[in-house]
Design an enzyme around this catalytic site. Structure first.
Site, mmCIF file in Angstrom:
data_model
loop_
_atom_site.group_PDB
_atom_site.id
_atom_site.type_symbol
_atom_site.label_atom_id
_atom_site.label_comp_id
_atom_site.label_asym_id
_atom_site.label_seq_id
_atom_site.Cartn_x
_atom_site.Cartn_y
_atom_site.Cartn_z
ATOM 1 C CG ASP B 105 -0.096 0.301 2.620
ATOM 2 O OD1 ASP B 105 0.809 -0.556 2.700
ATOM 3 O OD2 ASP B 105 -0.808 0.862 3.313
ATOM 4 C CD GLU B 172 4.253 0.866 7.001
ATOM 5 O OE1 GLU B 172 5.093 1.015 8.003
ATOM 6 O OE2 GLU B 172 4.383 1.671 6.189
ATOM 7 C CG ASP B 203 9.084 0.096 4.609
ATOM 8 O OD1 ASP B 203 8.856 1.144 3.609
ATOM 9 O OD2 ASP B 203 8.279 -0.103 5.347
ATOM 10 C CB THR B 338 -8.709 38.116 27.511
ATOM 11 O OG1 THR B 338 -10.088 38.361 27.263
ATOM 12 C CG2 THR B 338 -7.706 39.093 26.908
ATOM 13 N NE ARG B 351 9.812 10.024 18.816
ATOM 14 C CZ ARG B 351 9.180 9.346 18.010
ATOM 15 N NH1 ARG B 351 9.023 8.180 17.529
ATOM 16 N NH2 ARG B 351 8.068 10.205 17.418
ATOM 17 C CB SER B 425 8.753 3.789 16.471
ATOM 18 O OG SER B 425 7.794 4.668 16.267
ATOM 19 C CG HIS B 453 5.344 8.826 4.395
ATOM 20 N ND1 HIS B 453 4.684 8.785 5.647
ATOM 21 C CD2 HIS B 453 5.782 7.632 3.801
ATOM 22 C CE1 HIS B 453 5.083 7.575 5.924
ATOM 23 N NE2 HIS B 453 5.356 6.834 4.986
HETATM 24 ZN ZN LIG Z 1 7.066 2.063 4.036
HETATM 25 ZN ZN LIG Z 2 5.642 4.934 4.329
#
Ligand SMILES: [Zn+2]
Ligand SMILES: [Zn+2]
Ligand SMILES: [Zn+2]
Ligand SMILES: [Zn+2]
Lengths: 483, 483
Positions: B105, B172, B203, B338, B351, B425, B453
């Site tokens: 995906d 995913e 990935d 206010t 993290r 992560s 992305h």
């Molecule tokens: Zn990926």
């Molecule tokens: Zn991705």
């Protein structure tokens, strides 16, 4: 006739007129003069005409519609409602002249907001003696009070003991657009406000629900926007957490150093500006009709910093405060997001009291923030912007204007009113006090629980009728007072 | 044939196939398998079928669509895309078995988002040697790399030296809904994952744009919501500023005590959990292909806390961090308001790195926040909520799985890869490493600047073709490695 006898006579006529006075208020409430929405603008203008007609009916002269131009509202270009000016000229020379300000516009209201009755219909609840309706207490009831008392004088055949100048605005609930400029214009020699000796505004509320008060002070405000920026865009905390100076960490450091959880302002020099407390002033808080429970009821919690009444009242009325309002640019929605915001703008403001001025406060805040920023040693960029500030206002409660209002309250209510100050600002009060340069009195008619900007706004019939009497008595006490 | 000669032979066939391999990727990119939107769900399923067909064409067996039920998406009840399982059984006994995970995906993409080309059409930019298109690098390029290399083996008549088990997911980019349960189910004796010796996921991305890397660690995460409430409703700062304990003042106190502007975590006990730095590990940072300028380019600023490369890399890869993300319930819009917010929820997260665990971190944060809260002495109410946490992951880079990947990289790229850890992560990596209990290798094909992305996602032809070779070489090095 003595002042007391005159006041009694007027008061008894007002009592006789009671039903007609309620009917007059009902007529006004039925005009939905909501200034905040373009679709109600014709009704606001209709209300201005209603005011003019009423003022004419009681013998006012020189009734003028002062036009203020247009404004952009709800995507439309609409005309601003006029400011209504009117003179009531009393016969005979040497009489004092009072400026009376009020507003004929109202807050929005829809039954679906949670009203128990139609908001634009005055509903008389016989059981509680209350009159429900939008504008009943803010500010149609009080401004109609002036009309009512003049009418009673005419019916009694008693000459008004002072000259009045009315200034009724139709944009108060929407920022008083255009008013400052108009007042500044009309203050010159021979203009409308020329010759005013003092002013009175009846547009606030008793501190509680039982004891009348007179208000002689308001806190000012200075609002700040503190921007911290660094990265070129928002970053992912997985990739960049620990790597970069995060604007949020910097912002929390600076903003947490402004005020303690106990409300102590940490900016050096601020407390030095606060006028010292005198015994006379402290005594006012001691006798005020107020309890800690009243404050808890108002906040819906038990979160007052102080545990005694006087400290709570002083925190609201005579000390400055600093509130953190929020952050623009950070994650603010529900849920979780692991963002490092690239630019955040912290919003905070100080409430100002004498002798703080916006300029002085901006100077102190700027100096402190910059010095703390240096300590932080961040590679990000800080910018502090001060919004236009509002000065605090404090009138001398020993002025004849106040002495008259105190005596009038004692006559009508049989009790010495509390001498209060309010924590918020009323910009128009500041404008009038400032531009006029004369003593200003805030003489509330309604009670703390009237719900002025809320659902189910009301005025108690007692406050409306006794308030009308109070306005009349005040005029006679003004005339009797030594200036 | 020696391992080296076999790898050379496979590589030369891959070079000959270049145009066909690009055409194969183009076919896949043209299927807009966006998992985050209900309207693309048929295309995600179409992509699953495309995968199954491709796996069948290269001789995979036992190809299964594992159905995961339905989900609510965009107000619709839609079926989840299947997880595609497949076995590649190599002839002969005693061979190692690798689990290969990838996802078919993709992220959403619209040309109007700022793409220079149609996102669901693979566009070959001859000048730069790049292939633009959604999914080109995340994760269609890499998963097709596996198909390409098996195909090359078949064309060369060379038996695959290991058994492969493929697990290709279609959710995913949308939270891997249902995957955990499936993997847990399929780990039992005789189930699909039974007998796996190690795993490999392709990935993620090179640290930079020039030097290959292999990734053996990921930071975990623990997210917190810190609620402070007091007043029954939002209050006006004019009336209540200075009177009540303001939830915002309290929140700023607590949150400013979590982390310094230099990124130092102020929660006692956290730093004790961080595994000490060894010389071997420090050396990895020293040789990594990375400069301070690379980080500045990535953040679009010069805001790194450290000024040298090693410290910056360690801050991302091997040390914990704490970020303040925002506040829910405070004023967050532009302009000025206010308000004293009645209830505010501060959002922050840490993290995590070895040997921190979410449980231990929650315990330390809870203890610290409560002890700081007591010092503050506010009448408001504090509540700390911990979201489900994600553990850090760290694999042994001296395992044969890594040795094989390192040797394969040296053969294909002629350089020893950097051994990196990532700051974010990858939940699926954690799931696989955790449930499988076997060594997991992250073997990236693409580069840091691929824009996975983002708009204009790309993979360089070099990375796609050499990457395909790398996957093949890796299989042979796995077979050659002593387990
Ligand atoms: Zn990926
Ligand atoms: Zn991705
Ligand atoms: Zn008002
Ligand atoms: Zn109002």
């Amino acid at each position: 006739m003595s002042t007391a006898a005159t006041i009694d006579k007027i008061s008894s006529i007002i009592d006789q007129n009671k039903d007609a006075l309620i009917a007059r208020l009902a007529e006004a409430v039925e005009i939905p003069s909501v200034s905040g929405s373009a679709k109600y603008r014709p009704q606001v203008v209709e209300m201005a005409k209603w005011m003019a007609k009423s003022l004419e009916s009681i013998g006012c002269e020189n009734i003028q519609f002062k036009e203020l131009g247009n404004q952009k509202l709800d995507g439309q270009d609409v005309g601003l409602p006029p400011v209504v000016f009117a003179d009531y000229k009393s016969g005979g020379a040497g009489k004092k002249t009072l400026l009376i300000y009020g507003h004929y516009d109202v807050q929005p209201a829809n039954k679906s907001d949670g009203w128990n009755t139609e908001p634009f219909k005055l509903v008389h609840d016989e059981k509680t003696g209350r009159l429900y309706g939008r504008g009943s207490t803010d500010d149609k009831g009080p401004i109609i009070g002036w009309i009512n008392t003049i009418e009673a004088h005419r019916q009694a055949g008693i000459e008004l003991p002072v000259n009045l100048k009315f200034c009724f605005e139709g944009m108060e609930e929407s920022g008083s657009v255009g008013l400052d400029g108009l007042i500044e214009n009309e203050i010159k020699n021979g203009s409308f406000f020329d010759g005013v000796d003092a002013a009175c505004i009846s547009d606030n509320y008793w501190l509680g629900t039982k004891k009348p008060c007179i208000t002689h002070g308001l806190r000012g405000i200075q609002y700040f926007k503190l921007s911290i920026s660094g990265p070129g865009a928002d970053l992912h905390s997985g990739l960049f957490g620990g790597v970069v100076h995060e604007p949020m960490s910097d912002l929390f450091q600076i903003m947490s150093r402004l005020v303690t959880p106990a409300g102590e302002i940490l900016i050096p020099g601020i407390s030095d500006l606060v006028r010292p407390l005198t015994d006379e002033e402290f005594n006012r808080y001691q006798i005020m009709d107020f309890t800690v429970k009243d404050m808890d009821d108002a906040t819906g919690s038990s979160t007052t910093i102080a545990d005694d009444k006087e400290k709570i009242l002083m925190a609201r009325m005579r000390y400055p405060s600093l509130s953190l309002h929020g952050i623009e640019g950070a994650f603010s929605e529900a849920g979780t997001k692991t963002v490092i915001p690239a630019k955040v703008i912290g919003k905070f403001s100080l409430r100002l009291v004498p002798d703080m001025t916006p300029d002085k406060v901006v100077e102190l805040v700027e100096k402190y923030v910059q010095s703390e920023w240096k300590k932080i040693g961040s590679k990000n960029t800080l910018k502090l912007d001060a919004e236009p500030g509002g000065k605090p206002w404090l009138a001398d409660p020993n002025h004849w204007n106040y002495e008259a209002a105190i005596r009038a309250t004692e006559k009508i209510y049989g009790v010495k009113p509390d001498l209060t100050r309010e924590g918020g600002s009323i910009p128009v009060a500041l404008t009038i006090a400032d531009i006029l340069g004369k003593n200003l009195l805030l003489l509330p008619l309604g009670r703390a629980d009237d719900g002025a900007h809320s659902t189910n706004e009301k005025i108690d019939i007692l406050n409306y009728i006794e308030g009308t009497k109070l306005l009349g008595a005040y005029l006679h006490e003004v005339a009797a007072a030594t200036s």
